[in-house]
Scaffold this motif. Structure first.
Motif, PDB file in Angstrom:
ATOM      1  N   CYS A   1       3.616  -2.918   8.685  1.00 31.00           N
ATOM      2  CA  CYS A   1       3.580  -1.501   8.342  1.00 31.00           C
ATOM      3  C   CYS A   1       2.646  -0.819   9.344  1.00 31.00           C
TER       4      CYS A   1
ATOM      5  N   GLU B   1       0.832  -1.208   0.000  1.00 35.41           N
ATOM      6  CA  GLU B   1       0.000   0.000   0.000  1.00 35.41           C
ATOM      7  C   GLU B   1       0.866   1.258   0.000  1.00 35.41           C
ATOM      8  N   CYS B   2       1.909   1.259   0.847  1.00 32.13           N
ATOM      9  CA  CYS B   2       2.796   2.429   0.912  1.00 32.13           C
ATOM     10  C   CYS B   2       3.399   2.737  -0.458  1.00 32.13           C
TER      11      CYS B   2
HETATM   12 ZN   LIG Z   1       2.106   0.803   4.404  1.00 32.57          ZN
END
Ligand SMILES: [Zn+2]
Length: 506
Positions: A152, A126-127
């Motif tokens: 994360c 996602e990051c």
């Molecule tokens: Zn992330």
């Protein structure tokens, strides 16, 4: 090298070097080392890299990115710094600026820790979407690399590369998304995510003086005592164990390699509540803080530890006994000269004296952390004459702070016992006040009136827990209420027992 890439927020130094290779189209690892470090022996290190002076000087024209800034914002150093002694911390900082040959990891206790840092590359799927959107490229983000915790803090699971690690001695690999076939997803639960959010706060704390082992020892002893887990000097480890296990599932602790049996004498959980002789890891501290004082921010907890009787003597002993290399002999002499000056004239006059001026400037440039800490400890006694004897004024100031504190505590307050110790710790100059209670009648009266006895504390926990469970529509089973309240049958005070009986739980 010209045009070395400017770091992105939270980007690891390792990643900056890798991007430099890409920007300049350098495919040979040796050539990259030559260009960036002018040294082919530099070892590519993800977590705690060295030779940062070379990187810092590449940014000379920007007026930013000192070694200290790189260390605190682009490596994992802040996860270790608050928990090792000040002398180990400063030594590690010096090594990271120059060469270390693995000694940084020893100095910060990484090598001996139960929590092993993994070399395998990992990233958050996602990051990296955000990275691409914001910066048009990818980079290794430091909060994907919490030692022993592949989570994360924002999104949870990380992709861990099945092949490929950051331990190729001289090779810096740039971040590129991998096909899912080459990765495994880390398993995450709510407790691990909470720890990752906490770890992220450690990363972003501002640099400060590291507490010494005596301060950590007192902090944990006080904590046990605030929760009524002490009988005199004896700590009831069983109750501590119970409380931690009420907050963390055994499987989570096992996954972190931190499961301890309450019967084991040598487990970390017992060790941390005993006399500290070595540094504990960020995860060990975090697990206890979340189990006992989850409402406090990590930075506030560390501040509280720093304020525990600043023990000047110990600081000096540590510094004197630390193995200072030949390069550091000069530093030692400078420190001693400054100590003598300050003890003789006070900080302010020492700074203004002729030998003091240059010495202060030298220490400020070369040994700032030590200098600030030493001066701080001597400031109160030497340069605050107006406050020195005015106990009445201090009494008034302290009582105002205490009243405000009490008003801020919500009626549904769920934290530790409001003991005298707990309240005093929140005051400015708490140790001075604690030591001079006989001169502060208002504070004394306040404490007699408002501190909570163990019985009151137990009753508060019982009623708060029942109210909360009723709100959530949970059945009020006696064992569940007791567990959630962190209480045990054996140490329940008689009046708390009466209240419990009157609640008629089943
Ligand atoms: Zn992330």
């Amino acid at each position: 090298m010209r045009n070395f890439p400017v770091p992105y927020p939270d980007e690891l130094v390792y990643s900056m070097v890798a991007r430099a290779g890409i920007y300049h189209g350098i495919t040979s690892p040796k050539q990259l080392l030559d260009e960036v470090f002018e040294n082919r022996k530099v070892i590519a290190t993800l977590d705690l890299p060295c030779h940062l002076q070379s990187i810092s000087s590449l940014f000379q024209n920007t007026g930013r990115y000192s070694v200290e800034e790189l260390v605190y914002q682009h490596t994992l150093f802040p996860l270790y710094a608050p928990f090792v002694t000040e002398s180990h911390k400063s030594r590690a900082l010096q090594m990271m600026a120059g060469r270390s040959q693995g000694a940084v990891h020893l100095m910060l206790g990484v090598a001996a820790s139960r929590i092993q840092s993994s070399d395998r590359f990992r990233y958050c799927p996602e990051c990296i979407k955000n990275q691409h959107q914001h910066y048009g490229e990818y980079f290794w983000q430091r909060n994907w690399f919490f030692p022993g915790l592949a989570v994360c803090p924002e999104h949870g699971p990380l992709s861990i590369l099945t092949n490929g690690s950051g331990s190729h001695r001289h090779h810096f690999f740039a971040m590129t998304p991998q096909s899912p076939v080459d990765c495994e997803l880390s398993s995450v639960n709510e407790e691990l995510l909470r720890l990752a959010i906490y770890a992220n706060k450690f990363l972003n704390m501002s640099p400060g003086y590291s507490p010494d082992f005596e301060q950590w020892t007192s902090f944990y002893r006080d904590l046990a005592s605030d929760f009524g887990f002490c009988r005199g000097r004896h700590i009831n480890h069983g109750e501590i164990h119970e409380r931690v296990h009420a907050c963390f599932h055994p499987s989570t602790l096992t996954q972190l390699n931190l499961y301890t049996d309450s019967a084991t004498e040598t487990g970390w959980l017992k060790g941390i509540f005993r006399k500290h002789r070595k540094a504990f890891s960020y995860l060990e501290h975090a697990i206890i803080w979340q189990s006992f004082i989850a409402e406090l921010e990590p930075e506030d907890v560390i501040d509280r530890v720093r304020k525990i009787k600043p023990c000047t003597k110990v600081v000096f002993e540590n510094t004197a006994s630390s193995t200072l290399s030949k390069n550091n002999e000069h530093l030692q002499v400078q420190r001693q000269t400054w100590q003598k000056l300050v003890l003789q004239y006070g900080v302010l006059n020492a700074r203004n004296s002729r030998p003091g001026k240059a010495l202060y400037a030298w220490l400020y440039r070369n040994d700032k952390c030590w200098l600030m800490a030493f001066n701080f400890e001597h400031k109160e006694q030497r340069t605050n004459p107006e406050l020195k004897a005015d106990w009445h004024r201090r009494d008034l100031v302290a009582i105002r702070q205490l009243r405000k504190l009490l008003q801020e505590i919500a009626p549904s307050y769920a934290g530790p016992r409001l003991s005298a110790n707990f309240l005093l710790c929140k005051l400015q100059q708490s140790s001075t006040i604690e030591k001079n209670l006989d001169k502060l009648p208002l504070v004394r009266m306040f404490l007699q009136r408002y501190t909570e006895t163990i019985t009151e504390y137990q009753i508060r926990r019982l009623t708060n827990t029942c109210a909360e469970m009723q709100r959530q529509g949970e059945p009020l089973k006696k064992w569940l209420v007791m567990r959630k309240a962190g209480l045990s049958q054996e140490r329940l005070r008689p009046d708390a027992q009466t209240v419990l009986n009157e609640l008629q739980l089943f």
